[in-house]
Design an enzyme around this catalytic site. Structure first.
Site, PDB file in Angstrom:
ATOM      1  N   HIS A 198      -2.957 -10.263   3.129  1.00  0.00           N
ATOM      2  CA  HIS A 198      -4.108  -9.228   3.744  1.00  0.00           C
ATOM      3  C   HIS A 198      -3.505  -9.141   5.544  1.00  0.00           C
ATOM      4  O   HIS A 198      -3.847  -9.118   6.128  1.00  0.00           O
ATOM      5  CB  HIS A 198      -5.841 -10.400   4.043  1.00  0.00           C
TER       6      HIS A 198
ATOM      7  N   CYS B 293      -4.787  -6.286  -0.952  1.00  0.00           N
ATOM      8  CA  CYS B 293      -5.304  -7.571  -2.264  1.00  0.00           C
ATOM      9  C   CYS B 293      -5.498  -6.579  -3.858  1.00  0.00           C
ATOM     10  O   CYS B 293      -4.901  -6.508  -5.047  1.00  0.00           O
ATOM     11  CB  CYS B 293      -5.986  -8.350  -1.891  1.00  0.00           C
TER      12      CYS B 293
ATOM     13  N   GLU C 163      -4.607  -6.657   7.602  1.00  0.00           N
ATOM     14  CA  GLU C 163      -5.794  -6.673   8.343  1.00  0.00           C
ATOM     15  C   GLU C 163      -5.977  -7.904   9.704  1.00  0.00           C
ATOM     16  O   GLU C 163      -6.170  -7.588  10.581  1.00  0.00           O
ATOM     17  CB  GLU C 163      -6.896  -5.807   7.836  1.00  0.00           C
TER      18      GLU C 163
HETATM   19  N1  GLN Z   1      -9.648 -11.179  -6.984  1.00  0.00           N
HETATM   20  C1  GLN Z   1      -8.690 -11.049  -6.540  1.00  0.00           C
HETATM   21  C2  GLN Z   1      -8.444 -12.032  -6.475  1.00  0.00           C
HETATM   22  O1  GLN Z   1      -8.713 -12.867  -6.399  1.00  0.00           O
HETATM   23  C3  GLN Z   1      -8.216 -10.578  -5.422  1.00  0.00           C
HETATM   24  C4  GLN Z   1      -8.642 -11.170  -4.262  1.00  0.00           C
HETATM   25  C5  GLN Z   1      -8.645 -10.114  -2.621  1.00  0.00           C
HETATM   26  O2  GLN Z   1      -8.912  -8.804  -2.777  1.00  0.00           O
HETATM   27  N2  GLN Z   1      -8.671 -11.181  -1.859  1.00  0.00           N
HETATM   28  O3  GLN Z   1      -6.372 -12.370  -6.681  1.00  0.00           O
END
Ligand code: GLN
Length: 603
Positions: A525, A398, A527
């Site tokens: 994500h 992300c 994970e």
């Molecule tokens: N802050 C970034 C966004 O909102 C990444 C979010 C994250 O890593 N979950 O896109």
């Protein structure tokens, strides 16, 4: 529906969630279908707006629910998919009751904690327990309810009252209460002390709940005389007093519950004797033992903001562990606080700066996890650059993908001002931008959340192969920003491959550097869907690349899973049978089989 309520006494952090999940594993091994509900008595509607510093990671579900990390334990242990409603909070219950009051559902009545809130809690439990979570159509046989917090907390009182009424309503034979408590050993006296548990059981009874089983957390197994004392004072039969002593990894917990016949006690209380089978738990036994025997390290640097509290990255640690075990390696984490890598730290905190770079450079692979806000972002960018330039395996999740894109723009494409509008709203070169559907005024539940589909446009890329040559994959998301869709061609011309995209082909989901041994960034994500014995594909890629075996995995990709297993066994060193080099951990029950390096933080 049969219900198992799990409460906690004396202190928090006893491993109630792991105990409850392990009870689920044991009942599942008896042939029962199991679901679970976690009650968090805080006022937040969900965990989405809570800081990982305070509460650990925010776990994300398929339906986009941002929930307590314990739901991750249930999903991993029971291999189920839960819904946002499986996490009850005080905020959700009050919101529900207040909405009904405004609608006029209680017209003429005074709306009160008893009966309106307590009824709403019971209705919620009964409704959610019926939702199938294991892919089949019918509801589960048993619902495990974990009550967060410790008996005596003010904010859990309405839940205790509701659960007291509930146990009476569903009646004996359908309800059993497992109370997880602490039996400490005072160093000066050297004997296990039962008094804290006695008090906690008294508190429970005073609130109208009767414990049927005591699960006692302790360093070593309890002697029978201690159990007899607990039985006498707590009015629980000795056979129903289970000791949960410290173990080397949490996969042992279902096994120690079975050894002490916890399933027999529960099945008896739930009138389920005779309709189940003997729990074999062969897979759990193999994995727990295998994990203890691993000794050849694979070192992964986690470069993040919340490195002081490993619970902030719980699912990442689990996913790394699942992948390491698959590769027959002992996971070692080098925690690297990202801000310590920055130039300002070299001047202000030179020791921290040196340690951070030493930890980063000594790692076999680098992982930059998700995150929000600009603190430490430049340090993460430096870590991505280090991995790219030195051909160290890299997985960016992300935010970890977004910063890799920023780094590529700055270093390779010479776009010095490149940034995300999250960190610099006025940047002249916005390579990561706010998504059109996001909200800037409301923070709760307004991100792009939950399961979304990613299509692989490049079939022979590493990630598509790791996902078994799939043409698409469904993973969970939690973000507000995305790679600027207007700049994709420019990036691709400069050599950065966008190998996975959403259905519009305008939203970038996976990046890869084809010339690098393993440089992968994912907008999702992965994970959250990793399971023991079924590691996430991109985590497996990171670990395999970090121990120089990625090629083997890629060759086996797309083949039937038994061939892949064969490749994994042949591709990695044999498991050493005499665990002599195994470092025994005397840490608590919650310890996983990871050891930290560098910063002295043990997970
Ligand atoms: N802050 C970034 C966004 O909102 C990444 C979010 C994250 O890593 N979950 O896109």
């Amino acid at each position: 529906m049969k219900y198992v309520l799990v409460t906690g006494g004396v202190v928090s952090g006893l491993g109630k969630g792991v105990t409850a999940s392990s009870i689920g594993v044991l009942l599942k091994a008896c042939g029962l279908r199991v679901t679970s509900i976690k009650i968090d008595p805080y006022l937040n509607t969900d965990a989405g707006t809570m800081s990982p510093f305070e509460h650990g990671e925010v776990f994300v579900l398929d339906d986009g629910g941002e929930v307590d990390l314990d739901l991750g334990n249930y999903e991993r242990f029971l291999d189920v998919k839960l819904t946002r409603d499986n996490n009850i909070t005080t905020g959700k219950i009050y919101q529900h009751v207040i909405n009904r009051e405004r609608r006029g559902d209680y017209l003429g009545k005074t709306v009160q904690v008893v009966p309106h809130i307590t009824d709403a809690i019971q209705e919620w439990i009964e409704r959610v327990a019926m939702i199938p979570v294991d892919g089949k159509d019918e509801p589960a046989d048993v619902c495990i309810i974990e009550l967060g917090g410790t008996i005596g907390d003010i904010e859990s009182m309405p839940f205790i009252e509701a659960l007291g009424q509930f146990s009476y309503r569903v009646g004996p034979g359908n309800f059993c209460l497992v109370h997880v408590s602490l039996v400490p050993v005072l160093k000066s006296v050297g004997e296990p002390k039962t008094k804290p548990t006695q008090h906690s059981v008294r508190g429970l009874r005073g609130l109208g709940l009767v414990p049927h089983i005591l699960a006692c957390r302790c360093e070593k197994p309890l002697e029978v005389n201690v159990k007899e004392k607990l039985s006498l004072f707590c009015h629980v039969p000795v056979a129903n007093i289970i000791t949960l002593h410290d173990v080397t990894n949490i996969w042992h917990i279902p096994l120690i519950l079975r050894e002490q016949k916890a399933h027999e006690a529960i099945l008896k209380l739930l009138n389920l004797q005779g309709c189940t089978k003997e729990p074999l738990l062969a897979g759990w036994m193999d994995r727990a033992k295998l994990c203890d025997r691993l000794h050849e390290p694979v070192k992964i640097a986690i470069v993040g903001k919340y490195t002081g509290l490993p619970d902030s990255y719980l699912s990442i640690l689990k996913a790394l562990l699942h992948a390491s075990v698959e590769c027959r390696k002992k996971l070692v984490i080098n925690w690297v606080p990202s801000s310590d890598l920055e130039e300002t730290s070299a001047e202000e905190t030179p020791d921290a700066y040196k340690t951070a770079w030493r930890c980063l450079k000594s790692a076999d692979g680098i992982l930059v996890p998700g995150g929000f806000g600009d603190r430490g972002v430049e340090g993460k960018i430096l870590a991505a650059k280090y991995a790219r330039v030195n051909k160290v395996p890299y997985l960016g999740i992300c935010l970890g993908m977004q910063i890799a894109v920023i780094e590529y723009a700055r270093s390779v494409m010479n776009l010095r001002e490149a940034n995300s509008t999250e960190f610099d709203p006025d940047t002249t070169t916005p390579v990561v931008v706010f998504m059109p559907e996001g909200s800037k005024t409301h923070m709760g539940g307004t991100m792009r959340l939950g399961s979304r589909r990613t299509y692989f446009d490049v079939a022979d890329c590493k990630s598509a192969k790791l996902y078994g040559k799939a043409s698409f994959v469904d993973e969970r998301h939690r973000h507000r920003y995305e790679v600027n869709p207007e700049m994709i061609t420019e990036f691709e011309e400069a050599g950065l491959a966008f190998v996975g995209k959403d259905e519009t082909r305008r939203r970038m989901e996976i990046i890869e550097l084809p010339t690098h041994p393993y440089f992968v960034g994912v907008q999702f994500h992965p994970e959250f869907k990793s399971r023991p014995g079924k590691p996430s594909a991109v985590f497996l890629g990171l670990i395999a690349a970090s121990c120089g075996r990625l090629d083997l995995w890629l060759q086996a990709a797309g083949q039937p899973s038994n061939l892949r297993t064969h490749a994994s066994i042949n591709g990695f060193p044999k498991i050493h049978q005499n665990g002599s080099s195994l470092k025994k951990s005397s840490k608590s029950l919650l310890n996983g089989n990871f050891h930290s390096n560098g910063n002295g933080v043990h997970v």
